[in-house]
Design a protein around this motif. Structure first.
Motif, PDB file in Angstrom:
ATOM      1  N   ARG A  93      -1.559 -79.716 -89.371  1.00 43.59           N
ATOM      2  CA  ARG A  93      -0.281 -80.284 -89.812  1.00 43.59           C
ATOM      3  C   ARG A  93      -0.511 -81.306 -90.921  1.00 43.59           C
ATOM      4  N   GLY A  94      -1.539 -82.127 -90.744  1.00 45.43           N
ATOM      5  CA  GLY A  94      -1.835 -83.146 -91.743  1.00 45.43           C
ATOM      6  C   GLY A  94      -2.213 -82.557 -93.085  1.00 45.43           C
ATOM      7  N   LEU A  95      -2.918 -81.423 -93.071  1.00 46.90           N
ATOM      8  CA  LEU A  95      -3.313 -80.786 -94.320  1.00 46.90           C
ATOM      9  C   LEU A  95      -2.103 -80.242 -95.084  1.00 46.90           C
ATOM     10  N   TYR A  96      -1.124 -79.723 -94.358  1.00 46.32           N
ATOM     11  CA  TYR A  96       0.057 -79.149 -95.015  1.00 46.32           C
ATOM     12  C   TYR A  96       1.127 -80.191 -95.343  1.00 46.32           C
ATOM     13  N   GLN A  97       1.039 -81.359 -94.731  1.00 46.94           N
ATOM     14  CA  GLN A  97       2.087 -82.362 -94.898  1.00 46.94           C
ATOM     15  C   GLN A  97       2.328 -82.763 -96.356  1.00 46.94           C
ATOM     16  N   PRO A  98       1.295 -83.061 -97.150  1.00 42.56           N
ATOM     17  CA  PRO A  98       1.568 -83.448 -98.541  1.00 42.56           C
ATOM     18  C   PRO A  98       2.297 -82.361 -99.333  1.00 42.56           C
ATOM     19  N   MET A  99       1.879 -81.111 -99.157  1.00 39.39           N
ATOM     20  CA  MET A  99       2.526 -80.014 -99.870  1.00 39.39           C
ATOM     21  C   MET A  99       3.986 -79.866 -99.451  1.00 39.39           C
TER      22      MET A  99
ATOM     23  N   LEU B  88       7.250 -80.373-101.723  1.00 37.30           N
ATOM     24  CA  LEU B  88       8.107 -79.211-101.928  1.00 37.30           C
ATOM     25  C   LEU B  88       9.538 -79.508-101.500  1.00 37.30           C
ATOM     26  N   GLY B  89       9.687 -80.210-100.374  1.00 37.14           N
ATOM     27  CA  GLY B  89      11.026 -80.563 -99.914  1.00 37.14           C
ATOM     28  C   GLY B  89      11.779 -81.407-100.927  1.00 37.14           C
ATOM     29  N   LYS B  90      11.085 -82.359-101.526  1.00 37.35           N
ATOM     30  CA  LYS B  90      11.722 -83.205-102.543  1.00 37.35           C
ATOM     31  C   LYS B  90      12.118 -82.396-103.773  1.00 37.35           C
ATOM     32  N   GLN B  91      11.276 -81.435-104.135  1.00 38.35           N
ATOM     33  CA  GLN B  91      11.542 -80.648-105.343  1.00 38.35           C
ATOM     34  C   GLN B  91      12.737 -79.713-105.186  1.00 38.35           C
ATOM     35  N   VAL B  92      12.911 -79.161-103.991  1.00 34.87           N
ATOM     36  CA  VAL B  92      13.955 -78.138-103.816  1.00 34.87           C
ATOM     37  C   VAL B  92      15.160 -78.646-103.034  1.00 34.87           C
ATOM     38  N   GLY B  93      15.108 -79.904-102.568  1.00 34.58           N
ATOM     39  CA  GLY B  93      16.269 -80.496-101.917  1.00 34.58           C
ATOM     40  C   GLY B  93      16.485 -80.085-100.478  1.00 34.58           C
ATOM     41  N   CYS B  94      15.405 -80.063 -99.691  1.00 33.77           N
ATOM     42  CA  CYS B  94      15.533 -79.758 -98.267  1.00 33.77           C
ATOM     43  C   CYS B  94      14.369 -80.397 -97.525  1.00 33.77           C
ATOM     44  N   ARG B  95      14.272 -80.128 -96.229  1.00 32.97           N
ATOM     45  CA  ARG B  95      13.157 -80.608 -95.421  1.00 32.97           C
ATOM     46  C   ARG B  95      12.433 -79.413 -94.811  1.00 32.97           C
ATOM     47  N   PHE B  96      11.131 -79.572 -94.595  1.00 33.17           N
ATOM     48  CA  PHE B  96      10.342 -78.535 -93.929  1.00 33.17           C
ATOM     49  C   PHE B  96       9.599 -79.152 -92.756  1.00 33.17           C
ATOM     50  N   ASP B  97       9.615 -78.455 -91.619  1.00 32.41           N
ATOM     51  CA  ASP B  97       8.701 -78.822 -90.555  1.00 32.41           C
ATOM     52  C   ASP B  97       7.657 -77.724 -90.415  1.00 32.41           C
ATOM     53  N   PHE B  98       6.642 -77.998 -89.633  1.00 34.13           N
ATOM     54  CA  PHE B  98       5.468 -77.129 -89.558  1.00 34.13           C
ATOM     55  C   PHE B  98       5.387 -76.459 -88.194  1.00 34.13           C
TER      56      PHE B  98
ATOM     57  N   VAL C  70       8.891 -73.837-108.635  1.00 31.35           N
ATOM     58  CA  VAL C  70       8.211 -75.138-108.709  1.00 31.35           C
ATOM     59  C   VAL C  70       6.825 -75.152-108.069  1.00 31.35           C
ATOM     60  N   LEU C  71       6.591 -74.316-107.045  1.00 35.08           N
ATOM     61  CA  LEU C  71       5.323 -74.420-106.320  1.00 35.08           C
ATOM     62  C   LEU C  71       4.097 -74.146-107.200  1.00 35.08           C
ATOM     63  N   PRO C  72       4.174 -73.240-108.195  1.00 30.38           N
ATOM     64  CA  PRO C  72       3.004 -73.063-109.067  1.00 30.38           C
ATOM     65  C   PRO C  72       2.626 -74.314-109.864  1.00 30.38           C
ATOM     66  N   SER C  73       3.531 -75.286-109.949  1.00 30.36           N
ATOM     67  CA  SER C  73       3.239 -76.501-110.716  1.00 30.36           C
ATOM     68  C   SER C  73       2.717 -77.644-109.846  1.00 30.36           C
ATOM     69  N   ILE C  74       2.461 -77.392-108.572  1.00 30.74           N
ATOM     70  CA  ILE C  74       2.039 -78.458-107.666  1.00 30.74           C
ATOM     71  C   ILE C  74       0.682 -79.025-108.075  1.00 30.74           C
ATOM     72  N   ASP C  75       0.524 -80.315-107.897  1.00 33.58           N
ATOM     73  CA  ASP C  75      -0.748 -80.978-108.162  1.00 33.58           C
ATOM     74  C   ASP C  75      -1.776 -80.511-107.129  1.00 33.58           C
TER      75      ASP C  75
ATOM     76  N   PHE D 279      -0.814 -71.544-106.932  1.00 31.52           N
ATOM     77  CA  PHE D 279       0.059 -70.411-106.618  1.00 31.52           C
ATOM     78  C   PHE D 279       0.456 -69.704-107.908  1.00 31.52           C
ATOM     79  N   ALA D 280       0.684 -68.397-107.795  1.00 27.99           N
ATOM     80  CA  ALA D 280       1.094 -67.605-108.952  1.00 27.99           C
ATOM     81  C   ALA D 280       2.029 -66.493-108.490  1.00 27.99           C
ATOM     82  N   VAL D 281       2.839 -66.015-109.406  1.00 30.97           N
ATOM     83  CA  VAL D 281       3.757 -64.915-109.107  1.00 30.97           C
ATOM     84  C   VAL D 281       3.012 -63.590-109.246  1.00 30.97           C
ATOM     85  N   ARG D 282       3.080 -62.781-108.217  1.00 29.71           N
ATOM     86  CA  ARG D 282       2.525 -61.434-108.237  1.00 29.71           C
ATOM     87  C   ARG D 282       3.573 -60.477-107.685  1.00 29.71           C
TER      88      ARG D 282
END
Length: 339
Positions: free
Chosen positions: A93-99, A103-113, A297-302, A314-317
């Motif tokens: 959970r901690g590893l995915y938390q920053p992403m 992502l939630g801030k970028q797209v205007g929602c919340r995500f839980d794991f 937006v996800l392909p632009s993540i730091d 990430f990339a579009v395929r």
């Protein structure tokens, strides 16, 4: 004199009655205040309790909100299968938390794991919409889409090549043994030895190596003394390190982690061709505008926000990028049906 005494007694009774009335009135006011407070706070406790419960019927573990505490934003579930189940719930959970926070801030929602207990659990949760967004391996994605054709591929994960000079959209699987096993130098040496896979729905932990072994005339159930399905990649390398099995199937990400845990003790007996990388997929219950924003937006993540994850970007395929996986899955399915 008698009148004075009676008057005094009457006065005392009046005072006593007045005090009693005041006392009764005070208790009533106090009771009303307490009742009002209870009415106000009990729903708060109920709401807090309900907010932490997973959706009805959900077979999930590792459930914890990782998004900003803005309850006015919609909440969606992000899930992964247990490909690295050797890590603790809090670690994953901690590893995915920053992403997920970013992502939630970028797209205007919340995500839980949410982490599935098994590969099969997560496939079902994605197909049924118990998670709206998921990171799936190639085979789990293909199987989930077979169960629900409305599942959409949003992105393919990228990883560094071995030289760390560029990001690539594929990875490799391996059959590993211990370097100290001088008696194990090729696949022929594994005959009659115990062997470990991950799961029937693991791409590098079963489907690819199983297909390659069969191409070489090796039927695992007949060739090895015992075949184990251990449920996650770390359990496979742990079993090899402990000597519980002679060899096992895993992928490059786990092999690198196993080196940190056990040391450089493994050697390769078989390497798969490049395997299309892991996916980010969505269920149709995720609003189309949210899915489109994620894809954008996800392909632009730091990359710093992906530290410790299998992905470095990430990339579009297109969906046909996974057609080779579909062929392997279909072939294995027919083989199982013909048993």
């Amino acid at each position: 004199m008698t009148r004075a005494i009676n008057k005094k007694n009457h006065s005392s009774q009046s005072i006593s009655i007045t005090n009693r009335d005041n006392s009764i009135f005070g208790r009533r006011v106090y009771s009303v205040i307490i009742l009002t407070v209870l009415i106000l706070i009990i729903p708060c406790f109920s709401f807090a309790d309900n907010k932490t419960k997973p959706p009805a019927g959900e077979r999930a573990v590792n459930h914890g909100e990782t998004a900003p505490a803005n309850e006015t934003l919609p909440l969606y579930h992000f899930g992964i299968p247990p490909y690295q189940k050797g890590q603790t719930v809090d670690e994953i959970r901690g590893l995915y938390q920053p992403m997920l926070k970013w992502l939630g801030k970028q797209v205007g929602c919340r995500f839980d794991f949410i982490g599935g207990e098994t590969y099969e659990d997560m496939i079902e949760m994605v197909a049924e919409g118990k998670v709206q967004l998921a990171g799936l391996g190639p085979v789990p994605y293909v199987v989930a889409k077979q169960k629900n054709p409305q599942i959409k591929l949003l992105l393919t994960e990228l990883k560094w090549n071995p030289e760390r000079t560029k990001l690539v959209d594929a990875y490799h699987g391996y059959i590993l043994v211990l370097k100290t096993r001088n008696d194990l130098n090729n696949l022929k040496d594994l005959k009659g030895k115990p062997f470990a896979f991950v799961s029937h729905h693991s791409t590098s932990g079963y489907q690819y190596p199983n297909a390659l072994l069969r191409e070489k005339g090796i039927i695992p159930d007949e060739y090895f003394s015992k075949v184990y399905f251990l449920g996650s990649h770390p359990r496979v390398t742990d079993a090899i390190a402990a000597g519980s099995v002679a060899a096992g199937a895993t992928w490059d990400y786990n092999w690198n982690r196993a080196k940190k845990k056990h040391g450089d003790i493994f050697k390769i007996l078989l390497e798969t061709p490049p395997i299309p990388n892991l996916t980010i997929v969505s269920h149709p219950s995720l609003p189309a505008e949210i899915a489109a924003k994620i894809k954008k937006v996800l392909p632009s993540i730091d990359q710093a926000l992906l530290k410790g994850l299998p992905s470095a970007g990430f990339a579009v395929r297109s969906d046909d990028f996974y057609d080779g996986i579909r062929l392997i899955v279909e072939k294995e399915k027919r083989r199982e049906e013909n048993k």
